[in-house]
Each structure stands twice: as C-alpha cells, then as structure tokens.
Design an enzyme around this catalytic site. Structure first.
Site, PDB file in Angstrom:
ATOM      1  N   ASN A 206       0.970  -1.136   0.003  1.00 50.67           N
ATOM      2  CA  ASN A 206       0.009  -0.031  -0.108  1.00 50.67           C
ATOM      3  C   ASN A 206       0.897   1.346   0.064  1.00 50.67           C
ATOM      4  O   ASN A 206       2.106   1.043   0.011  1.00 50.67           O
ATOM      5  CB  ASN A 206      -0.930  -0.101   1.178  1.00 50.67           C
ATOM      6  N   ASP A 279      -5.171  -5.826   5.101  1.00 52.61           N
ATOM      7  CA  ASP A 279      -6.172  -6.397   5.374  1.00 52.61           C
ATOM      8  C   ASP A 279      -6.231  -7.611   4.907  1.00 52.61           C
ATOM      9  O   ASP A 279      -6.975  -8.698   5.554  1.00 52.61           O
ATOM     10  CB  ASP A 279      -7.470  -5.607   5.064  1.00 52.61           C
ATOM     11  N   LYS A 290       8.176 -18.360  -8.780  1.00 50.58           N
ATOM     12  CA  LYS A 290       7.686 -17.240  -9.341  1.00 50.58           C
ATOM     13  C   LYS A 290       6.307 -17.649 -10.196  1.00 50.58           C
ATOM     14  O   LYS A 290       6.418 -18.489 -11.059  1.00 50.58           O
ATOM     15  CB  LYS A 290       8.621 -16.498 -10.601  1.00 50.58           C
ATOM     16  N   LYS A 341     -14.880   2.156  14.478  1.00 50.34           N
ATOM     17  CA  LYS A 341     -13.520   1.477  14.768  1.00 50.34           C
ATOM     18  C   LYS A 341     -12.950   1.358  16.275  1.00 50.34           C
ATOM     19  O   LYS A 341     -12.469   0.772  16.747  1.00 50.34           O
ATOM     20  CB  LYS A 341     -12.229   1.789  13.922  1.00 50.34           C
ATOM     21  N   LYS A 345     -12.553  -1.739  17.973  1.00 52.76           N
ATOM     22  CA  LYS A 345     -11.359  -2.280  18.588  1.00 52.76           C
ATOM     23  C   LYS A 345     -10.966  -2.172  20.013  1.00 52.76           C
ATOM     24  O   LYS A 345      -9.974  -2.457  20.391  1.00 52.76           O
ATOM     25  CB  LYS A 345     -10.770  -1.588  17.606  1.00 52.76           C
TER      26      LYS A 345
HETATM   27  O1  PMT Z   1       2.699   6.382   6.003  1.00 51.64           O
HETATM   28  P1  PMT Z   1       2.116   7.831   5.668  1.00 51.64           P
HETATM   29  O2  PMT Z   1       2.427   7.734   4.196  1.00 51.64           O
HETATM   30  O3  PMT Z   1       2.614   9.155   6.466  1.00 51.64           O
HETATM   31  O4  PMT Z   1       0.595   7.682   5.746  1.00 51.64           O
HETATM   32  C1  PMT Z   1      -0.018   7.923   6.903  1.00 51.64           C
HETATM   33  C2  PMT Z   1      -1.341   6.775   6.961  1.00 51.64           C
HETATM   34  C3  PMT Z   1      -2.376   7.144   5.988  1.00 51.64           C
HETATM   35  C4  PMT Z   1      -0.906   5.240   6.840  1.00 51.64           C
HETATM   36  C5  PMT Z   1      -1.907   7.124   8.326  1.00 51.64           C
HETATM   37  O5  PMT Z   1      -2.152   8.263   8.750  1.00 51.64           O
HETATM   38  C6  PMT Z   1      -3.006   6.050   8.642  1.00 51.64           C
HETATM   39  O6  PMT Z   1      -4.110   6.264   8.381  1.00 51.64           O
HETATM   40  N1  PMT Z   1      -2.927   4.835   9.210  1.00 51.64           N
HETATM   41  C7  PMT Z   1      -3.704   3.865   9.527  1.00 51.64           C
HETATM   42  C8  PMT Z   1      -4.049   2.966   7.962  1.00 51.64           C
HETATM   43  C9  PMT Z   1      -4.980   1.860   8.261  1.00 51.64           C
HETATM   44  O7  PMT Z   1      -4.713   0.727   7.925  1.00 51.64           O
HETATM   45  O8  PMT Z   1      -6.260   2.260   8.553  1.00 51.64           O
HETATM   46  P2  PMT Z   1      -7.396   1.196   8.438  1.00 51.64           P
HETATM   47  O9  PMT Z   1      -8.437   1.893   8.718  1.00 51.64           O
HETATM   48  O10 PMT Z   1      -7.571   0.104   7.477  1.00 51.64           O
HETATM   49  O11 PMT Z   1      -7.126   0.412  10.188  1.00 51.64           O
HETATM   50  C10 PMT Z   1      -7.402   0.838  11.252  1.00 51.64           C
HETATM   51  C11 PMT Z   1      -6.804   0.754  12.370  1.00 51.64           C
HETATM   52  O12 PMT Z   1      -6.435  -0.736  12.430  1.00 51.64           O
HETATM   53  C12 PMT Z   1      -5.153   1.013  12.137  1.00 51.64           C
HETATM   54  O13 PMT Z   1      -4.646   1.480  13.319  1.00 51.64           O
HETATM   55  C13 PMT Z   1      -4.389  -0.070  11.784  1.00 51.64           C
HETATM   56  O14 PMT Z   1      -3.062   0.118  12.085  1.00 51.64           O
HETATM   57  C14 PMT Z   1      -5.025  -1.027  12.474  1.00 51.64           C
HETATM   58  N2  PMT Z   1      -5.040  -2.388  11.838  1.00 51.64           N
HETATM   59  C15 PMT Z   1      -5.418  -2.466  10.453  1.00 51.64           C
HETATM   60  C16 PMT Z   1      -5.535  -3.967   9.960  1.00 51.64           C
HETATM   61  C17 PMT Z   1      -4.973  -5.213  10.718  1.00 51.64           C
HETATM   62  N3  PMT Z   1      -4.845  -6.135  10.102  1.00 51.64           N
HETATM   63  N4  PMT Z   1      -4.309  -4.690  11.957  1.00 51.64           N
HETATM   64  C18 PMT Z   1      -4.616  -3.633  12.522  1.00 51.64           C
HETATM   65  O15 PMT Z   1      -4.120  -3.479  13.591  1.00 51.64           O
END
Ligand code: PMT
Length: 411
Positions: A206, A279, A290, A341, A345
C-alpha cells in the site's frame, strides 16, 4: 533526543558555537547548524558538518535547500531554536520580523522555544536600540543566556562576551527538559506499510510512506519517552534514539507487537498503531516459485490478516494501560467509520484521516485529521505530520495520568 537548530551569526564567538554543537550532541540531542553569511567568515561550514553529521544550512536560496531542508520543514521538526552567538544585527531582525535569510525566516516559521545567546561590543549591547529589541524578544517569550563580562575581542573590557558554551548547552538542555513530559514513559509506535509476498518477485502493498508514524515516534522521543518503532519497509531514516524493529508482512508485525505487549504489556504506556496493515494476504502464503505469465486472467485467493489493534483492545480490557490509539484511513468523511472502529477495536482514540484529500494521508509531509474519542471529535486542520503528532500527544498525556491512577480503567 531532541532536534536543535543552532543558528550561528557573524561574531568572533562563532568558533565557540562548535563547542556548543558538540555539547548538545553529548547530551543526546541532534543538531542542525544554520550559519548566516557572516558566520561563514569566522568559521567554516565544514566544521559544523563534520560535527553534526548533517548538511549545514547557509544560503536560503541555494539549490537543494528548498527541496530538502527548507525552513518550513525544519521549523516544524525542531524542538529548540538556539542562536549563539547572536549579533546586534540578528537581534534586530528577530525583534522586527525581518526575514531576509534562512535563520531569520526560521525564527518566524517555528513555534518551538527560542533561546538566544547575545554577543557583541559592550556599548552596542547597552545601546537603547539593542536593549529595546532584546526587551521585545523577551516579551514574546524568547529566553536568553546572558553574555559574560571581561576582555572582548574588540579590545574593550565590559559585558558582551558570548556566554561559556557549557552554560549555553545547560540552558538549552534545561529548556528541552521542561518539554520532556513523557520522560519515563514507554511508547510503541507502528509505522509504514506491511507488504504481503505473492511469490519471490511480487507483493501486495500500500501507499504508506511511514511519515506519520515516524513523526509520532520522533515527537514522543523529543518528549523524553522510550520508543519502540515497529516499522514496515520504508525509505525513511528512523528517528535517532528509537529502538527499531523492522518487519515485512502483517503477521510479522503482529508477532513483533504482541511479543512486546505480552513481554512488557504493563510497562507500556502507549501503543499507537499508525501502520497501514494489509487487510488481506495470499491464502497459503507466498508461492516458492515465481508465478508464470501463462494465462489471460489470474485469480488470487486472499485471506484476512489478524487484526492487531483489535487483539490489543481485547488484551487490554480491564487494564488501565497501555493507552491505545488507532488510525483510520478512509476515503470520504472518515468520522462515522472511525467511531465504529473506536468501539469495535476497544481503543481510546482513533485518528481519522480522509486520504483522498489533498495534503492528507499517504506519502505527504502533511495531514488533516479528526481525533475521535468516546466523548469528542476534534478537528486538526492541515499541518505537518509532526504538528499532528504534537496535538495527538498533547491529548494523550492526560490519559496517561489517568491510567496511572486507574481512573482510565474503563474498558
Ligand atoms: O505512512 P504515511 O504515508 O505517512 O501515511 C499515513 C497513513 C495514511 C498510513 C496513516 O495516517 C493512517 O491512516 N494509518 C492507518 C492506516 C490503516 O490501516 O487504516 P485502517 O482504517 O485500515 O485500520 C484501522 C486501524 O487498525 C489502524 O490503526 C491499523 O493500524 C489497524 N489495523 C488494521 C488492519 C490490521 N490487520 N490490523 C490492524 O491493527
């Protein structure tokens, strides 16, 4: 570890600024030297470059300066602006808002504390114009390291000699110490993307650059915290002083985080999950060989990755700490989904960013966010990621106090 911008002006005391830089480093601080044009007549930029191991900033309009370490970027990242020696000229410029070189522009652009060590001829120091300028700066909150009295380079005897480097370093360290509100705190930050290998050549990834997470780690370090940075692959230099754990996929990130939490859970004060964790990952893991380009369509089967933050929330239930912060990367209004969330969470705060907005989200140096807690939604307008990190830690600090007394034990 804090970042100090050391402004050096054209006075005989400029050579002592080298010792100031070294003293700050010995106290664990990072120093970025900013030399005025006249300072370079007294001491060479190479000396500072060798000591600080950073490029020295001189001419505001030199090629490269505006792309890499321009005054706005440094202004938002620094923890202290120290000017030593400060001539009558720079004192006048700072007092009157003149920004005709890098150092004077930096003063206007930063919100960090400012410490000035004046050095000049004693009559100049006593002149009503200089005295008024110094008073003006003091009224704005600028701090001073008083010049010493004695034999001056110009042959006069009187007040005006640059204070001893050790005294300047101690004053700077004292000011930085006042901001070390997270001293003794242990913080874990995740940052960057995770990448899920498909085969030895390809992966699902990503757009996370790691900037947001690294900014939070740097700010926590500047406030005196011990920081573990669990980072996916990024091109960034981790902030000095952080313990860095490098991971690749979501499963590896989960193991690194949970190992810390299980081993040290009660000792951790804050976990901020800033990483953009994948995710989904290829079901069955990465293929050994490959994938061949031998068909028109390729269907991949993916399986959900473990929700690290969700697992942390469940683990923390009934405990006062660590304070848990999640991020929510959304497209469109992020608030409702971030709130969902927050609850699902079981975390204390979710930083919601709409990654489709210009200047927000992935890759940029800036962000726009809403801090969502059970009780509030606070907008943080467009600003640097370091500024957002400051606001976030300002909001978290009282929660750490509540966790200490058990008042935050709500979940
Ligand atoms: O790294 P940069 O280029 O500076 O960009 C910053 C950012 C956009 C990555 C950052 O600001 C941000 O939004 N980070 C969270 C990205 C994300 O995965 O969002 P989400 O809405 O999909 O997940 C929600 C939360 O669950 C997040 O805290 C994530 O770390 C956590 N998560 C998600 C999936 C997973 N399998 N396990 C998790 O713990």
């Amino acid at each position: 570890m804090a970042l100090v911008a050391l402004g050096v002006c054209g006075g005989i005391g400029a050579y002592k600024a080298v010792e100031v830089a070294r003293g700050l480093q010995q106290r664990g601080h990072d120093v970025a030297a900013v030399l005025t044009a006249n300072a370079t007549r007294f001491v060479g930029p190479l000396t500072f470059e060798a000591i600080t191991r950073r490029p020295v900033i001189g001419d505001q309009f030199a090629p490269g300066v505006n792309a890499q370490i321009e005054h706005i970027a440094l202004a938002t990242d620094l923890d202290l602006l120290l000017v030593a020696p400060a001539t009558a000229n720079i004192v006048g410029k700072l007092a009157n808002g003149i920004a005709d070189d890098f150092l004077s522009a930096l003063y206007l652009a930063t919100t960090a504390p400012v410490l000035v060590a004046p050095a000049m001829n004693s009559n100049m120091l006593a002149h009503a114009a200089v005295a008024a300028n110094l008073d003006r700066l003091a009224a704005r909150g600028v701090r001073f390291v008083e010049p010493g009295a004695g034999y001056l380079a110009c042959g006069w005897v009187g007040k005006g000699r640059l204070a001893e480097p050790a005294d300047i370093v101690a004053a700077a360290d004292g000011l930085l110490g006042a901001g070390r509100r997270l001293a003794g705190r242990r913080v874990l930050v995740t940052a960057g993307p995770t990448v899920e290998d498909l085969d030895p050549v390809r992966y699902l990834g990503n757009r996370s650059s790691g900037r947001m997470g690294y900014a939070i780690a740097a700010e926590a370090l500047a406030r005196g915290a011990e920081v573990v940075l669990v980072t996916g692959p990024t091109a960034l230099e981790p902030p000095a002083g952080a313990e860095v754990v490098r991971v690749r996929g979501a499963e590896e990130m989960r193991s690194a985080v949970m190992a810390r939490v299980a081993g040290d859970g009660d000792g951790l004060d804050l976990v901020a999950m800033v990483a953009a964790v994948a995710d989904y990952t290829p079901a069955g893991g990465a293929r050994e060989a490959k994938l061949l380009r031998d068909r028109d369509e390729l269907v991949l089967t993916l399986r959900r990755t473990p929700d690290i933050l969700g697992a942390l929330g469940r683990w923390r239930a009934g405990r006062p700490r660590p304070v848990l912060v999640g991020f929510a990367a959304e497209v469109g209004d992020p608030v409702a989904r971030a709130r969902e969330k927050l609850r699902r969470k079981q975390v204390d705060l979710v930083v919601a960013n709409d990654v489709s907005r210009p200047g927000a989200g992935f890759g940029s140096d800036t962000n726009i966010a809403t801090l969502i807690s059970e009780a509030e939604a606070e907008e943080v307008p467009l600003g640097s990621k370091r500024e957002l990190a400051r606001v976030l830690l300002d909001r978290i600090e009282p929660r750490l106090g509540e966790a200490d007394t058990g008042a935050g034990e709500a979940k």
